[in-house]
Design an enzyme around this catalytic site. Structure first.
Site, PDB file in Angstrom:
ATOM      1  N   GLN A 103       1.173  46.102  16.169  1.00  0.00           N
ATOM      2  CA  GLN A 103      -0.286  45.877  15.293  1.00  0.00           C
ATOM      3  C   GLN A 103      -1.480  46.027  16.296  1.00  0.00           C
ATOM      4  O   GLN A 103      -2.422  45.928  15.916  1.00  0.00           O
ATOM      5  CB  GLN A 103      -0.010  44.399  15.041  1.00  0.00           C
ATOM      6  CG  GLN A 103       1.006  44.224  13.890  1.00  0.00           C
ATOM      7  CD  GLN A 103       1.266  42.631  13.931  1.00  0.00           C
ATOM      8  OE1 GLN A 103       1.643  41.761  14.957  1.00  0.00           O
ATOM      9  NE2 GLN A 103       1.294  42.143  12.723  1.00  0.00           N
ATOM     10  N   ASP A 106      -5.111  49.001  20.798  1.00  0.00           N
ATOM     11  CA  ASP A 106      -5.704  49.449  21.889  1.00  0.00           C
ATOM     12  C   ASP A 106      -5.188  50.444  22.889  1.00  0.00           C
ATOM     13  O   ASP A 106      -5.892  50.993  23.568  1.00  0.00           O
ATOM     14  CB  ASP A 106      -5.604  48.191  22.962  1.00  0.00           C
ATOM     15  CG  ASP A 106      -4.075  47.583  23.147  1.00  0.00           C
ATOM     16  OD1 ASP A 106      -3.245  48.193  23.191  1.00  0.00           O
ATOM     17  OD2 ASP A 106      -4.101  46.343  22.885  1.00  0.00           O
ATOM     18  N   HIS A 121      -2.283  49.833  12.755  1.00  0.00           N
ATOM     19  CA  HIS A 121      -3.462  49.298  12.389  1.00  0.00           C
ATOM     20  C   HIS A 121      -4.495  50.349  12.837  1.00  0.00           C
ATOM     21  O   HIS A 121      -5.591  50.309  13.154  1.00  0.00           O
ATOM     22  CB  HIS A 121      -3.885  47.984  12.728  1.00  0.00           C
ATOM     23  CG  HIS A 121      -3.063  46.717  12.249  1.00  0.00           C
ATOM     24  ND1 HIS A 121      -2.940  45.704  12.736  1.00  0.00           N
ATOM     25  CD2 HIS A 121      -2.700  46.751  10.840  1.00  0.00           C
ATOM     26  CE1 HIS A 121      -2.125  44.985  11.861  1.00  0.00           C
ATOM     27  NE2 HIS A 121      -2.136  45.635  10.756  1.00  0.00           N
ATOM     28  N   CYS A 151     -16.266  66.213  11.643  1.00  0.00           N
ATOM     29  CA  CYS A 151     -14.966  66.788  11.565  1.00  0.00           C
ATOM     30  C   CYS A 151     -15.146  68.477  11.512  1.00  0.00           C
ATOM     31  O   CYS A 151     -16.090  69.070  11.010  1.00  0.00           O
ATOM     32  CB  CYS A 151     -14.324  66.377  10.296  1.00  0.00           C
ATOM     33  SG  CYS A 151     -12.802  67.093   9.842  1.00  0.00           S
ATOM     34  N   CYS A 154     -14.111  69.581   7.943  1.00  0.00           N
ATOM     35  CA  CYS A 154     -14.965  69.154   6.693  1.00  0.00           C
ATOM     36  C   CYS A 154     -16.622  69.156   6.865  1.00  0.00           C
ATOM     37  O   CYS A 154     -17.123  68.700   5.894  1.00  0.00           O
ATOM     38  CB  CYS A 154     -14.315  67.762   5.952  1.00  0.00           C
ATOM     39  SG  CYS A 154     -12.664  67.582   6.140  1.00  0.00           S
ATOM     40  N   GLY A 191       5.198  38.946  21.113  1.00  0.00           N
ATOM     41  CA  GLY A 191       3.968  38.567  21.113  1.00  0.00           C
ATOM     42  C   GLY A 191       3.113  38.722  19.657  1.00  0.00           C
ATOM     43  O   GLY A 191       1.934  39.014  19.686  1.00  0.00           O
ATOM     44  N   ASN A 217       7.850  34.966  22.366  1.00  0.00           N
ATOM     45  CA  ASN A 217       6.512  34.672  22.118  1.00  0.00           C
ATOM     46  C   ASN A 217       6.301  33.466  23.053  1.00  0.00           C
ATOM     47  O   ASN A 217       7.530  32.504  23.220  1.00  0.00           O
ATOM     48  CB  ASN A 217       6.328  34.502  20.666  1.00  0.00           C
ATOM     49  CG  ASN A 217       4.697  34.440  20.314  1.00  0.00           C
ATOM     50  OD1 ASN A 217       4.134  35.467  20.637  1.00  0.00           O
ATOM     51  ND2 ASN A 217       4.341  33.553  19.589  1.00  0.00           N
ATOM     52  N   PRO A 218       5.099  33.135  23.754  1.00  0.00           N
ATOM     53  CA  PRO A 218       5.090  31.725  24.458  1.00  0.00           C
ATOM     54  C   PRO A 218       5.146  30.704  23.547  1.00  0.00           C
ATOM     55  O   PRO A 218       5.681  29.448  23.941  1.00  0.00           O
ATOM     56  CB  PRO A 218       3.594  31.881  24.781  1.00  0.00           C
ATOM     57  CG  PRO A 218       3.165  33.424  24.766  1.00  0.00           C
ATOM     58  CD  PRO A 218       4.051  34.067  23.747  1.00  0.00           C
ATOM     59  N   ALA A 235       6.040  38.316  27.771  1.00  0.00           N
ATOM     60  CA  ALA A 235       6.954  39.606  27.571  1.00  0.00           C
ATOM     61  C   ALA A 235       6.996  40.536  28.644  1.00  0.00           C
ATOM     62  O   ALA A 235       8.131  40.924  29.237  1.00  0.00           O
ATOM     63  CB  ALA A 235       6.424  40.263  26.329  1.00  0.00           C
TER      64      ALA A 235
HETATM   65 ZN   LIG Z   1     -12.302  66.225   7.987  1.00  0.00          ZN
END
Ligand SMILES: [Zn+2]
Length: 244
Positions: A103, A106, A121, A151, A154, A191, A217-218, A235
């Site tokens: 999820q 970063d 995500h 782009c 496009c 996590g 998980n904590p 972890a």
């Molecule tokens: Zn494009």
């Protein structure tokens, strides 16, 4: 932290593994959780869910980029930790029978070398076309601010390749994760409180099909009851012990 012999054995013998990671793994690298601030997280007077929204991309793309460049700047000194590395190592043992679903946006798993990965995500170090063609563009973490691009295909402006408020998950991503979770023999959630739909349902799917389910998980989470074993802690400390 006591890790049961049964758990170590299950991990060692697992032939097909699906792992879900969330903000907790990133937090161990010092990544701030913007979401954790909820509605109180504000940038330039704008609530988090407003500046990070599909509407804002339409109305004020330069402002969106300014916010995302700021966030990339915050990430600049964050490096993959022991948990990221342990998962990369696990993948190198099982290859295509290992899927990492994250999820986190970063990009630290990718930086650590994970390849069989679904970034549910998106990834903050990547941009994509506002017209929705399939081209994606890598940005270097050091290019801050980046120079807004268009782009190649496009001529449309690029936007962050991140799922924003008011947007659906990219087509096919979650479906693939479900398919994998459906016949894995070990599922691990790390996590994440896994209350955010649809990621939460992956554990349910795996459990229903008889996979051994582990949570790291904590704190206890609303989904803890789903797991055969819940390990409380970091972890980055637990994973290397399990996988040694
Ligand atoms: Zn494009």
């Amino acid at each position: 932290m006591q890790i049961s012999a049964e758990l170590i054995k299950k991990v060692a013998e697992a032939k097909k593994v699906c792992v879900l990671t969330g903000a907790g793994v990133s937090a161990e690298s010092g990544v701030p959780t913007f979401r954790g601030g909820g509605n109180s997280a504000v940038w330039k007077g704008m609530p988090f869910d407003q500046i990070s929204s599909a509407r804002m991309v339409k109305e004020n793309l330069p402002e969106v980029w300014e916010w995302f460049d700021y966030r990339r700047g915050v990430l600049k000194d964050c490096k993959p930790n022991e948990a990221h590395r342990a998962l990369m190592f696990w993948e190198s043992r099982l290859r295509e029978n290992f899927l990492l679903v994250t999820q986190n946006i970063d990009g630290l798993h990718t930086q650590a070398g994970s390849r069989n990965i679904i970034e549910l995500h998106g990834n903050i170090q990547r941009s994509k076309c506002t017209k929705g063609c399939r081209l994606k563009y890598e940005m270097l973490p050091t290019e801050i601010p980046h120079s807004p691009d268009i782009c190649d295909l496009c001529d449309a402006p690029l936007r962050p390749d991140v799922v924003l408020f008011g947007e659906m998950l990219p087509e096919g991503y979650f479906e693939y994760a479900v398919e994998f979770a459906n016949d894995c023999d070990l599922f691990m959630s790390i996590g994440t409180s896994a209350v955010v739909y649809p990621a939460a349902s992956l554990a349910e799917i795996a459990k229903k099909k008889g996979a051994f389910c582990i949570e790291i998980n904590p704190e206890e989470t609303p989904a803890s009851y789903l797991y055969n074993e819940s390990l409380r802690g970091k972890a980055g400390e637990i994973l290397p012990k399990i996988l040694q």
